[in-house]
Each structure stands twice: as structure tokens, then as C-alpha cells.
Design a protein around this motif. Structure first.
Motif, PDB file in Angstrom:
ATOM      1  N   ALA A   3      46.668  38.941  27.406  1.00 16.48           N
ATOM      2  CA  ALA A   3      48.041  38.818  27.915  1.00 16.48           C
ATOM      3  C   ALA A   3      49.012  39.725  27.174  1.00 16.48           C
ATOM      4  O   ALA A   3      50.185  39.389  27.004  1.00 16.48           O
ATOM      5  CB  ALA A   3      48.499  37.357  27.821  1.00 16.48           C
ATOM      6  N   GLY A   4      48.516  40.867  26.738  1.00 20.58           N
ATOM      7  CA  GLY A   4      49.370  41.829  26.057  1.00 20.58           C
ATOM      8  C   GLY A   4      49.824  41.395  24.682  1.00 20.58           C
ATOM      9  O   GLY A   4      50.685  42.043  24.078  1.00 20.58           O
ATOM     10  N   GLY A   5      49.241  40.319  24.155  1.00 19.73           N
ATOM     11  CA  GLY A   5      49.666  39.779  22.874  1.00 19.73           C
ATOM     12  C   GLY A   5      48.735  40.163  21.737  1.00 19.73           C
ATOM     13  O   GLY A   5      47.905  41.069  21.859  1.00 19.73           O
ATOM     14  N   PRO A   6      48.852  39.450  20.609  1.00 20.11           N
ATOM     15  CA  PRO A   6      48.089  39.820  19.415  1.00 20.11           C
ATOM     16  C   PRO A   6      46.626  39.380  19.433  1.00 20.11           C
ATOM     17  O   PRO A   6      45.840  39.877  18.640  1.00 20.11           O
ATOM     18  CB  PRO A   6      48.840  39.106  18.292  1.00 20.11           C
ATOM     19  N   LEU A   7      46.263  38.451  20.314  1.00 15.36           N
ATOM     20  CA  LEU A   7      44.866  38.023  20.392  1.00 15.36           C
ATOM     21  C   LEU A   7      44.074  38.984  21.276  1.00 15.36           C
ATOM     22  O   LEU A   7      44.634  39.690  22.111  1.00 15.36           O
ATOM     23  CB  LEU A   7      44.780  36.601  20.953  1.00 15.36           C
ATOM     24  N   TRP A   8      42.755  38.978  21.091  1.00 14.26           N
ATOM     25  CA  TRP A   8      41.904  39.858  21.879  1.00 14.26           C
ATOM     26  C   TRP A   8      40.631  39.114  22.261  1.00 14.26           C
ATOM     27  O   TRP A   8      40.327  38.047  21.739  1.00 14.26           O
ATOM     28  CB  TRP A   8      41.582  41.138  21.112  1.00 14.26           C
ATOM     29  N   PHE A   9      39.885  39.707  23.193  1.00 16.06           N
ATOM     30  CA  PHE A   9      38.619  39.098  23.591  1.00 16.06           C
ATOM     31  C   PHE A   9      37.628  40.182  23.988  1.00 16.06           C
ATOM     32  O   PHE A   9      37.997  41.206  24.563  1.00 16.06           O
ATOM     33  CB  PHE A   9      38.806  38.077  24.722  1.00 16.06           C
ATOM     34  N   ALA A  10      36.382  39.945  23.629  1.00 19.07           N
ATOM     35  CA  ALA A  10      35.306  40.862  23.985  1.00 19.07           C
ATOM     36  C   ALA A  10      34.275  40.196  24.881  1.00 19.07           C
ATOM     37  O   ALA A  10      33.385  40.859  25.408  1.00 19.07           O
ATOM     38  CB  ALA A  10      34.619  41.379  22.714  1.00 19.07           C
ATOM     39  N   ASP A  11      34.405  38.877  25.029  1.00 20.37           N
ATOM     40  CA  ASP A  11      33.492  38.108  25.869  1.00 20.37           C
ATOM     41  C   ASP A  11      34.294  37.173  26.765  1.00 20.37           C
ATOM     42  O   ASP A  11      35.429  36.795  26.450  1.00 20.37           O
ATOM     43  CB  ASP A  11      32.534  37.276  25.014  1.00 20.37           C
ATOM     44  N   VAL A  12      33.695  36.790  27.866  1.00 22.79           N
ATOM     45  CA  VAL A  12      34.312  35.847  28.794  1.00 22.79           C
ATOM     46  C   VAL A  12      33.263  34.838  29.228  1.00 22.79           C
ATOM     47  O   VAL A  12      32.056  35.093  29.132  1.00 22.79           O
ATOM     48  CB  VAL A  12      34.890  36.563  30.042  1.00 22.79           C
ATOM     49  N   ALA A  13      33.727  33.700  29.676  1.00 17.78           N
ATOM     50  CA  ALA A  13      32.838  32.706  30.274  1.00 17.78           C
ATOM     51  C   ALA A  13      33.129  32.658  31.764  1.00 17.78           C
ATOM     52  O   ALA A  13      34.297  32.544  32.179  1.00 17.78           O
ATOM     53  CB  ALA A  13      33.067  31.337  29.645  1.00 17.78           C
ATOM     54  N   LEU A  14      32.097  32.775  32.569  1.00 14.94           N
ATOM     55  CA  LEU A  14      32.243  32.670  34.013  1.00 14.94           C
ATOM     56  C   LEU A  14      31.983  31.215  34.419  1.00 14.94           C
ATOM     57  O   LEU A  14      30.902  30.678  34.178  1.00 14.94           O
ATOM     58  CB  LEU A  14      31.260  33.595  34.724  1.00 14.94           C
ATOM     59  N   HIS A  15      32.999  30.588  34.998  1.00  9.92           N
ATOM     60  CA  HIS A  15      32.892  29.202  35.450  1.00  9.92           C
ATOM     61  C   HIS A  15      32.735  29.177  36.969  1.00  9.92           C
ATOM     62  O   HIS A  15      33.558  29.738  37.695  1.00  9.92           O
ATOM     63  CB  HIS A  15      34.162  28.420  35.070  1.00  9.92           C
ATOM     64  N   ARG A  16      31.659  28.524  37.417  1.00  6.40           N
ATOM     65  CA  ARG A  16      31.433  28.343  38.853  1.00  6.40           C
ATOM     66  C   ARG A  16      31.162  26.872  39.128  1.00  6.40           C
ATOM     67  O   ARG A  16      30.559  26.178  38.299  1.00  6.40           O
ATOM     68  CB  ARG A  16      30.262  29.218  39.310  1.00  6.40           C
TER      69      ARG A  16
ATOM     70  N   ARG B  42      52.963  39.645  29.175  1.00 10.68           N
ATOM     71  CA  ARG B  42      53.822  38.683  29.859  1.00 10.68           C
ATOM     72  C   ARG B  42      55.280  39.053  29.636  1.00 10.68           C
ATOM     73  O   ARG B  42      55.697  39.384  28.519  1.00 10.68           O
ATOM     74  CB  ARG B  42      53.554  37.263  29.354  1.00 10.68           C
ATOM     75  N   ALA B  43      56.056  38.971  30.700  1.00 15.76           N
ATOM     76  CA  ALA B  43      57.477  39.290  30.628  1.00 15.76           C
ATOM     77  C   ALA B  43      58.231  38.206  29.879  1.00 15.76           C
ATOM     78  O   ALA B  43      57.782  37.053  29.783  1.00 15.76           O
ATOM     79  CB  ALA B  43      58.044  39.445  32.038  1.00 15.76           C
ATOM     80  N   ALA B  44      59.378  38.579  29.348  1.00 15.74           N
ATOM     81  CA  ALA B  44      60.247  37.593  28.712  1.00 15.74           C
ATOM     82  C   ALA B  44      60.667  36.540  29.735  1.00 15.74           C
ATOM     83  O   ALA B  44      60.845  36.842  30.924  1.00 15.74           O
ATOM     84  CB  ALA B  44      61.475  38.277  28.124  1.00 15.74           C
ATOM     85  N   VAL B  45      60.828  35.317  29.280  1.00 14.93           N
ATOM     86  CA  VAL B  45      61.251  34.208  30.136  1.00 14.93           C
ATOM     87  C   VAL B  45      62.491  33.569  29.521  1.00 14.93           C
ATOM     88  O   VAL B  45      62.490  33.223  28.336  1.00 14.93           O
ATOM     89  CB  VAL B  45      60.122  33.164  30.283  1.00 14.93           C
ATOM     90  N   ALA B  46      63.535  33.437  30.295  1.00 16.61           N
ATOM     91  CA  ALA B  46      64.807  32.879  29.826  1.00 16.61           C
ATOM     92  C   ALA B  46      65.288  33.609  28.575  1.00 16.61           C
ATOM     93  O   ALA B  46      65.848  33.001  27.651  1.00 16.61           O
ATOM     94  CB  ALA B  46      64.678  31.380  29.570  1.00 16.61           C
ATOM     95  N   GLY B  47      65.050  34.914  28.541  1.00 12.79           N
ATOM     96  CA  GLY B  47      65.501  35.725  27.419  1.00 12.79           C
ATOM     97  C   GLY B  47      64.591  35.697  26.214  1.00 12.79           C
ATOM     98  O   GLY B  47      64.890  36.342  25.203  1.00 12.79           O
ATOM     99  N   LEU B  48      63.466  34.977  26.278  1.00 12.67           N
ATOM    100  CA  LEU B  48      62.543  34.875  25.152  1.00 12.67           C
ATOM    101  C   LEU B  48      61.307  35.734  25.397  1.00 12.67           C
ATOM    102  O   LEU B  48      60.595  35.524  26.382  1.00 12.67           O
ATOM    103  CB  LEU B  48      62.109  33.427  24.948  1.00 12.67           C
ATOM    104  N   SER B  49      61.056  36.669  24.512  1.00  9.35           N
ATOM    105  CA  SER B  49      59.823  37.438  24.625  1.00  9.35           C
ATOM    106  C   SER B  49      58.656  36.517  24.328  1.00  9.35           C
ATOM    107  O   SER B  49      58.762  35.567  23.550  1.00  9.35           O
ATOM    108  CB  SER B  49      59.840  38.618  23.650  1.00  9.35           C
ATOM    109  N   LEU B  50      57.521  36.795  24.951  1.00  3.97           N
ATOM    110  CA  LEU B  50      56.334  35.963  24.783  1.00  3.97           C
ATOM    111  C   LEU B  50      55.256  36.674  23.971  1.00  3.97           C
ATOM    112  O   LEU B  50      54.076  36.378  24.090  1.00  3.97           O
ATOM    113  CB  LEU B  50      55.786  35.547  26.145  1.00  3.97           C
TER     114      LEU B  50
END
Length: 337
Positions: free
Chosen positions: A23-36, A61-69
């Protein structure tokens, strides 16, 4: 139920080649879980993500109510009700409500969430006129006092939201995901304010009467995806939408735990995530703490798990304690507070 991809977030390093920012933030991911539906989740590499899902999971994610996310935000709960499950009756007078709002801002709240109708399990509905009479004077008094911090109105009723906006509210936080009244979506779109769409199974009077799901994580994500699509169809930009899994709203303890463990799936909706589990009953059940106000430590523990999975906004009663925990979590994970 639609299959969905759940990122497995990490922070710090080492960061492998091909890892994606969450989500454009400081966390990252290299793997995903596929849920079916009907199958155990399958571990996959991010290289297998379809392009559309990749874009939703990684877009800032865009700022919401003036707060950056781009860093964790704290929403302080201010219930001006006589019967809320934890603090009902504590802030029903105007002076008490304004004093509590000031205190939460001093303790580090980024946004205030003001509600005039209890949505605890078993709660009876409040007429919109009575609800507005509780919340509007508080919002107006805060603005008259020069308080510029963002204010969220916590209501299911469009008429209350409109009155709150006129008094100075910035965001509509709706436990019914703008579905309580037929005009909800249109009113929200016309207001130009951002919204938070929450999942709930049933209404407060009946929601805890043996709720049943086939796959709670996929069903909640599917419901929220449908409400986001409905909001977009009404003219509300996805960038102006937060989503909330509705912990405790028509869920058993097991359902709540499953949703918290799988919270990162909601990033696939392309919206910021608001997480509210503060002082809730499941915490008391697990930790054997029957008094809601004494569930601070458990609430903070759950909030930190939500941050680990990339939630951007924490809705809490205990601002000071949560702010301290967030500061340490951020430092440990190399995130600028």
C-alpha cells in the motif's frame, strides 16, 4: 465467493529482489497467500500476482480527512452516549465531552471519532433526532474552541451525518457501510467527505446471536469489495474510502481471530484500513478480563498485530497507551513516526 490474494507483510530487511511495497507504505511483501472457497490457503510468490491485484495491493493510499496514511494514525473514540459498552455515560455532558476530546488530542490522537448511538451487542436503535442532539453540539463546540483536528462522525443515519458535517465533521464512519438507509450512498457522495465502510452481520440488537460464516475472511472481504464498488458507483472515489472488518460485529471469538490473522487481505481492496478492536468482548473472553475498561493491555496487543499487517488507522479508547506502543513498534520496525 471470489478468490483473493493476501499479502504476507514484513518490515526491515533483508528485502529480497522483487519484493513489493504494501500500500505504498513502509511494509513490504515477497509472498502472498491465495485464498479460494473450500480450500486451504496456498503460498505463492508475488511474481504470480495478477497485474490488477498487484496494483491494488501496492498503490500508495491517499490522505484521508487531511491525514496522510504513510504512518500509523490513531483515532480516539468519544462516545457521547449513556449506554456504550465501555464508556457509556462518561461523556454525556457537553463539558465532559469537550474535555475528553482535548485530552485525547493532547495524548496523541490524530482524529476524533464522535458517536451518539451505541452499537454494542443488544443495543436498541436511537432516533436520528436524539442522536444528532448528542453529537452536533460537541462537534460545534470543538470547532468554536478552535480545535482543527479532523473529526469523524460515527453514525448509521444520513441525517445525522449531514448535521455533523454542517457542524464541522470531516469523515463519515458508518458501521452499516452506507447501507442502513437507501439514501446513504447518495448523501455521502454529495457531502464530498471521505467515508469508512465497516462490515457487520445483522444489526446491533441481534448480531451476536450465533453468527455463522462459511469462510469469514473471504465473506467479509467480499462484502467490503461490494460496498466499495457501490460507493464508487455513487460517485465516491476509492481514494476517499477506508474499510473496517468490523471486529465484534456479528462475529464469534474464532471469527474475530481469523479476521485479525488475515487482516492484510483487505489491502486488496485498494483502500486504507481502519481497525477497531479496542476493549472488545473477545479480548476479555480470551484474557479473562470481564471489565471492559481493564482490557487496555489486550487492546494494545491486538492493535500492534493490526499494524504488523499494515492497518493505517487504529480506533481506540486508550490513546496515550496506544500512542506509546505505536512509537516503540515504529522504532523497532524502522518506521518514521
Amino acid at each position: 465467493m471470489t478468490p483473493r490474494w493476501r499479502p504476507l507483510p514484513r518490515s526491515g530487511g533483508p528485502r529480497p529482489p522483487g519484493a513489493l511495497a504494501l500500500a505504498g507504505g513502509p511494509l513490504w511483501f515477497a509472498d502472498v497467500a491465495l485464498h479460494r472457497p473450500g480450500r486451504a490457503p496456498e503460498l505463492r510468490s508475488v511474481s504470480e500476482l495478477p497485474e490488477a491485484e498487484r496494483a491494488l495491493l501496492t498503490a500508495p493510499r491517499a490522505a484521508v480527512a487531511g491525514l496522510s496514511l504513510d504512518r500509523p494514525r490513531i483515532m480516539g473514540i468519544l462516545n457521547v452516549t449513556p449506554d456504550s459498552f465501555s464508556d457509556g455515560g462518561a461523556h454525556v455532558t457537553l463539558d465532559a465531552a469537550v474535555a475528553r476530546a482535548r485530552a485525547m488530542l493532547a495524548e496523541g490522537a490524530d482524529i476524533l471519532d464522535i458517536g451518539g448511538e451505541s452499537t454494542r451487542p443488544g443495543a436498541e436503535p436511537v432516533p436520528p433526532e436524539a442522536e444528532a442532539d448528542r453529537v452536533v453540539p460537541v462537534i460545534a463546540a470543538l470547532r468554536a474552541a478552535g480545535i482543527a483536528a479532523p473529526i469523524s462522525i460515527d453514525t448509521r443515519n444520513p441525517a445525522v451525518a449531514v448535521a455533523a458535517f454542517a457542524a464541522g465533521a470531516d469523515l463519515w464512519n458508518d458501521v452499516a457501510a452506507l447501507g442502513h438507509a437507501p439514501e446513504g450512498l447518495a448523501v455521502a457522495a454529495a457531502s464530498g467527505r471521505p467515508v469508512c465502510l465497516m462490515h457487520a452481520k445483522g444489526d446491533p440488537r441481534t448480531m451476536q446471536e450465533a453468527p455463522v460464516y462459511g469462510d469469514v475472511l473471504l465473506e467479509v472481504a467480499g462484502f467490503l469489495a461490494a460496498r466499495v464498488a457501490a460507493a464508487e458507483g455513487a460517485g465516491i472515489s476509492r481514494s476517499a474510502i477506508l474499510v473496517d472488518p468490523g471486529i465484534g460485529f456479528g462475529k464469534t471469538v474464532a471469527h474475530n481471530l481469523t479476521l485479525i490473522r488475515g487482516l492484510s487481505m483487505l489491502h486488496g481492496l485498494g483502500c486504507g484500513i481502519l481497525f477497531g478492536a479496542s476493549r472488545k468482548r473477545f479480548i476479555g473472553t480470551i484474557a479473562d478480563v470481564p471489565v471492559a475498561a481493564e482490557r487496555v493491555a489486550g487492546s494494545v496487543a491486538v492493535a500492534l498485530e493490526a499494524l504488523r499487517q499494515g492497518a493505517q488507522v487504529l480506533r481506540v479508547h486508550d490513546v496515550k497507551e496506544t500512542r506509546q506502543a505505536v512509537a516503540l513498534w515504529s522504532a523497532l520496525n524502522g518506521i518514521q513516526e
